[in-house]
Design a protein around this motif. Structure first.
Motif, mmCIF file in Angstrom:
data_model
loop_
_atom_site.group_PDB
_atom_site.id
_atom_site.type_symbol
_atom_site.label_atom_id
_atom_site.label_comp_id
_atom_site.label_asym_id
_atom_site.label_seq_id
_atom_site.Cartn_x
_atom_site.Cartn_y
_atom_site.Cartn_z
ATOM 1 N N MET A 27 29.403 44.253 14.355
ATOM 2 C CA MET A 27 29.225 44.761 15.718
ATOM 3 C C MET A 27 30.078 43.930 16.681
ATOM 4 N N THR A 28 30.828 44.590 17.548
ATOM 5 C CA THR A 28 31.701 43.902 18.488
ATOM 6 C C THR A 28 30.881 43.203 19.563
ATOM 7 N N GLU A 29 31.250 41.952 19.861
ATOM 8 C CA GLU A 29 30.555 41.210 20.909
ATOM 9 C C GLU A 29 30.890 41.786 22.279
ATOM 10 N N SER A 30 29.930 41.780 23.176
ATOM 11 C CA SER A 30 30.177 42.218 24.541
ATOM 12 C C SER A 30 31.053 41.200 25.254
ATOM 13 N N ALA A 31 31.642 41.617 26.368
ATOM 14 C CA ALA A 31 32.500 40.722 27.145
ATOM 15 C C ALA A 31 31.720 39.500 27.624
ATOM 16 N N SER A 32 30.529 39.719 28.117
ATOM 17 C CA SER A 32 29.734 38.586 28.600
ATOM 18 C C SER A 32 29.354 37.649 27.465
ATOM 19 N N ALA A 33 29.120 38.214 26.276
ATOM 20 C CA ALA A 33 28.802 37.377 25.120
ATOM 21 C C ALA A 33 30.008 36.536 24.715
ATOM 22 N N LEU A 34 31.197 37.106 24.813
ATOM 23 C CA LEU A 34 32.409 36.344 24.498
ATOM 24 C C LEU A 34 32.605 35.193 25.485
ATOM 25 N N ASP A 35 32.365 35.457 26.771
ATOM 26 C CA ASP A 35 32.449 34.380 27.760
ATOM 27 C C ASP A 35 31.453 33.280 27.445
ATOM 28 N N ALA A 36 30.235 33.674 27.121
ATOM 29 C CA ALA A 36 29.195 32.688 26.813
ATOM 30 C C ALA A 36 29.555 31.903 25.561
ATOM 31 N N ARG A 37 30.077 32.585 24.559
ATOM 32 C CA ARG A 37 30.446 31.908 23.313
ATOM 33 C C ARG A 37 31.589 30.926 23.533
ATOM 34 N N ALA A 38 32.590 31.347 24.306
ATOM 35 C CA ALA A 38 33.711 30.449 24.599
ATOM 36 C C ALA A 38 33.222 29.204 25.332
ATOM 37 N N TYR A 39 32.339 29.401 26.298
ATOM 38 C CA TYR A 39 31.810 28.277 27.063
ATOM 39 C C TYR A 39 30.980 27.354 26.170
ATOM 40 N N ASP A 40 30.097 27.932 25.361
ATOM 41 C CA ASP A 40 29.221 27.123 24.524
ATOM 42 C C ASP A 40 30.011 26.329 23.488
ATOM 43 N N LEU A 41 31.025 26.951 22.897
ATOM 44 C CA LEU A 41 31.850 26.240 21.922
ATOM 45 C C LEU A 41 32.598 25.085 22.581
ATOM 46 N N ASP A 42 33.097 25.335 23.768
ATOM 47 C CA ASP A 42 33.796 24.278 24.505
ATOM 48 C C ASP A 42 32.872 23.089 24.748
ATOM 49 N N ARG A 43 31.676 23.383 25.276
ATOM 50 C CA ARG A 43 30.773 22.282 25.617
ATOM 51 C C ARG A 43 30.255 21.569 24.380
ATOM 52 N N ALA A 44 30.206 22.261 23.266
ATOM 53 C CA ALA A 44 29.710 21.642 22.039
ATOM 54 C C ALA A 44 30.754 20.776 21.354
ATOM 55 N N HIS A 45 32.046 21.159 21.472
ATOM 56 C CA HIS A 45 33.036 20.531 20.593
ATOM 57 C C HIS A 45 34.309 20.022 21.264
ATOM 58 N N VAL A 46 34.615 20.454 22.472
ATOM 59 C CA VAL A 46 35.892 20.079 23.102
ATOM 60 C C VAL A 46 35.684 18.853 23.994
ATOM 61 N N PHE A 47 36.529 17.873 23.798
ATOM 62 C CA PHE A 47 36.512 16.648 24.608
ATOM 63 C C PHE A 47 37.638 16.758 25.621
ATOM 64 N N HIS A 48 37.301 16.801 26.905
ATOM 65 C CA HIS A 48 38.276 17.093 27.955
ATOM 66 C C HIS A 48 38.940 15.822 28.492
ATOM 67 N N SER A 49 40.169 15.997 28.959
ATOM 68 C CA SER A 49 40.940 14.872 29.508
ATOM 69 C C SER A 49 40.461 14.507 30.913
ATOM 70 N N TRP A 50 40.628 13.234 31.263
ATOM 71 C CA TRP A 50 40.367 12.721 32.613
ATOM 72 C C TRP A 50 38.987 13.125 33.138
ATOM 73 N N SER A 51 37.978 13.136 32.292
ATOM 74 C CA SER A 51 36.681 13.661 32.714
ATOM 75 C C SER A 51 35.529 12.900 32.081
ATOM 76 N N ALA A 52 34.446 12.764 32.848
ATOM 77 C CA ALA A 52 33.156 12.453 32.257
ATOM 78 C C ALA A 52 32.609 13.767 31.711
ATOM 79 N N GLN A 53 32.226 13.763 30.447
ATOM 80 C CA GLN A 53 32.030 15.015 29.733
ATOM 81 C C GLN A 53 30.744 15.768 30.119
ATOM 82 N N ALA A 54 29.691 15.057 30.466
ATOM 83 C CA ALA A 54 28.383 15.693 30.576
ATOM 84 C C ALA A 54 28.305 16.731 31.691
ATOM 85 N N ALA A 55 28.983 16.486 32.797
ATOM 86 C CA ALA A 55 28.822 17.354 33.968
ATOM 87 C C ALA A 55 29.837 18.490 34.045
#
Length: 436
Positions: A1-29
């Motif tokens: 089943m194809t994910e909805s657009a909002s689900a894709l946005d949520a998934r992209a955001y959740d994956l980022d917060r779970a696994h991506v370490f960002h530059s020049w940033s305190a990660q938690a906020a």
């Protein structure tokens, strides 16, 4: 089943917060925007919310998002050869080097390719040290040159404080009339006194110990600080007097950003080395490099240059550089940046400054501008960080992606920006500044 657009946005955001370490940033906020696609001067998320990109991301998408000629060139190269070692000769690499030297001053015929701007600066410093047999590198306090060993120490802004592991770096004050270090009242006075200061630093450090003076042609991240008349030629003259290599960092300012092919084209100055990256292919594939003057290049005719990168001159990046420069030529994109700057951005920002007392100064050229925001025009006290955070969030809430740094809004859209898009952005800036 194809994910909805909002689900894709949520998934992209959740994956980022779970696994991506960002530059020049305190990660938690962190709460990063989700971006799924883009075209021209706009980007959007999976749900279709569209943003006008007046940041050019990291001030690098000069040709805009998803330019079809550049995308097609990358695809075509991928079908032919995706990667090859830098020791080989490759047509895409040779053509990219030729295109780059074509926009450089006369007497620059060689290019050393890197992966980005920071390692371009690293290798330019290495070349200067080997060419002169000296060690020290002079650079300004108000500067940003990248986040690698020597580049971050050459950087003057506070990000270097936790990263000072490289040797032989000395900083000096460059010109910045709005917040002059030299008690100047005119651009000419600022240039004269800044040059006197640089001369004294050279003399105090020992001219025979200095390999290079490294300056951004137009310092970008620290505020789009336009060099006053005579300053860059004066730096060139000091470098010549003391046998010092002059490196101009064009990583942010080059390839159309200032309404010139290279920012140095607007000034009577020819350096010994030129670093580039960002706008050379709008970051479609990571690339950067050093454009080398003939005398410096000759140093390594019979002497090994002790530097190299696995992905130097990567074919996909080279194809994107060739296509970018060709498209910019064919479509008059550099001229568009110049015209947009003079006829639309400049008067638009001047009107904002007249209307809003929070604007302390407007400066820039082409599609490279800064609004310096102040709490008080008389004292020039910078607008506080918490207010700047509000400015940024309010701009994003109105579907504009800003570039903010310190107490400034940097107005840095792609070079392909249209008058209507500039007018749209000016209306958003007006609304947000009025809300303060």
């Amino acid at each position: 089943m194809t994910e909805s657009a909002s689900a894709l946005d949520a998934r992209a955001y959740d994956l980022d917060r779970a696994h991506v370490f960002h530059s020049w940033s305190a990660q938690a906020a962190l709460k990063p925007l989700v971006i799924a696609g883009g075209k021209g001067s706009r980007v959007w998320d999976h749900s279709g919310r569209t943003y006008l990109d007046f940041s050019s991301q990291m001030v690098n998408t000069n040709i805009g998002h998803q330019h079809p000629k550049v995308v097609e060139a990358i695809k075509r190269q991928a079908d032919t050869l995706t990667t090859i070692a830098p020791a080989t000769a490759n047509l895409a690499r040779g053509e990219a080097a030729e295109r780059i030297t074509d926009v450089a001053p006369v007497g620059f015929n060689k290019v050393f390719f890197t992966n980005a701007g920071a390692d371009a600066v690293e290798n330019a410093i290495r070349m200067a040290r080997l060419h002169t047999g000296r060690d020290k590198v002079l650079s300004t306090y108000r500067s940003y040159h990248g986040n690698t060993g020597a580049a971050i120490v050459a950087t003057g802004d506070p990000r270097r404080f936790s990263n000072e592991y490289a040797r032989g770096h000395v900083h000096f004050f460059g010109p910045y009339l709005y917040r002059t270090e030299f008690w100047a009242t005119t651009p000419e006075q600022e240039a004269e006194r800044a040059l006197h200061h640089l001369r004294r630093v050279i003399e105090a450090e020992g001219p025979d110990s200095i390999a290079a003076i490294l300056v951004e042609t137009v310092p970008g991240t620290v505020g789009v600080l336009m060099p006053p008349p005579g300053y860059l030629p004066g730096v060139r003259a000091l470098a010549d007097e003391f046998g010092i290599v002059l490196i101009l960092d064009e990583v942010m300012a080059g390839f159309g950003r200032t309404g010139e092919w290279l920012a140095l084209d607007a000034y009577d100055v020819v350096p010994d080395l030129i670093t580039f990256a960002k706008g050379s292919n709008s970051g479609y594939v990571p690339a950067g490099g050093v454009i080398i003057s003939d005398p410096v290049a000759a140093t390594f005719d019979d002497r090994v240059f002790p530097g190299g990168l696995t992905y130097s001159g990567h074919p996909l990046a080279m194809a994107s550089i060739v296509a970018t420069i060709e498209a910019m030529n064919e479509e008059g994109i550099v001229d568009n940046a110049a015209t947009i700057g003079s006829d639309h951005i400049a008067p638009g920002l001047a009107a904002l400054a007249e209307k809003h007392s929070v604007v302390g100064e407007v400066r820039g050229t082409g599609v490279f501008w800064a609004l310096e925001l102040v709490a008080d025009r008389e004292t020039r006290e910078p607008l506080p960080a918490e207010t700047m955070a509000k400015v940024k969030s309010e701009l994003v809430a109105r579907n504009l992606i800003p570039f903010t740094a310190g107490n400034r809004i940097h107005v840095v859209p792609p070079c392909i920006i249209t008058p209507d898009e500039v007018a749209e952005a000016m209306s958003i800036y007006d609304d947000v500044l009025g809300s303060l």
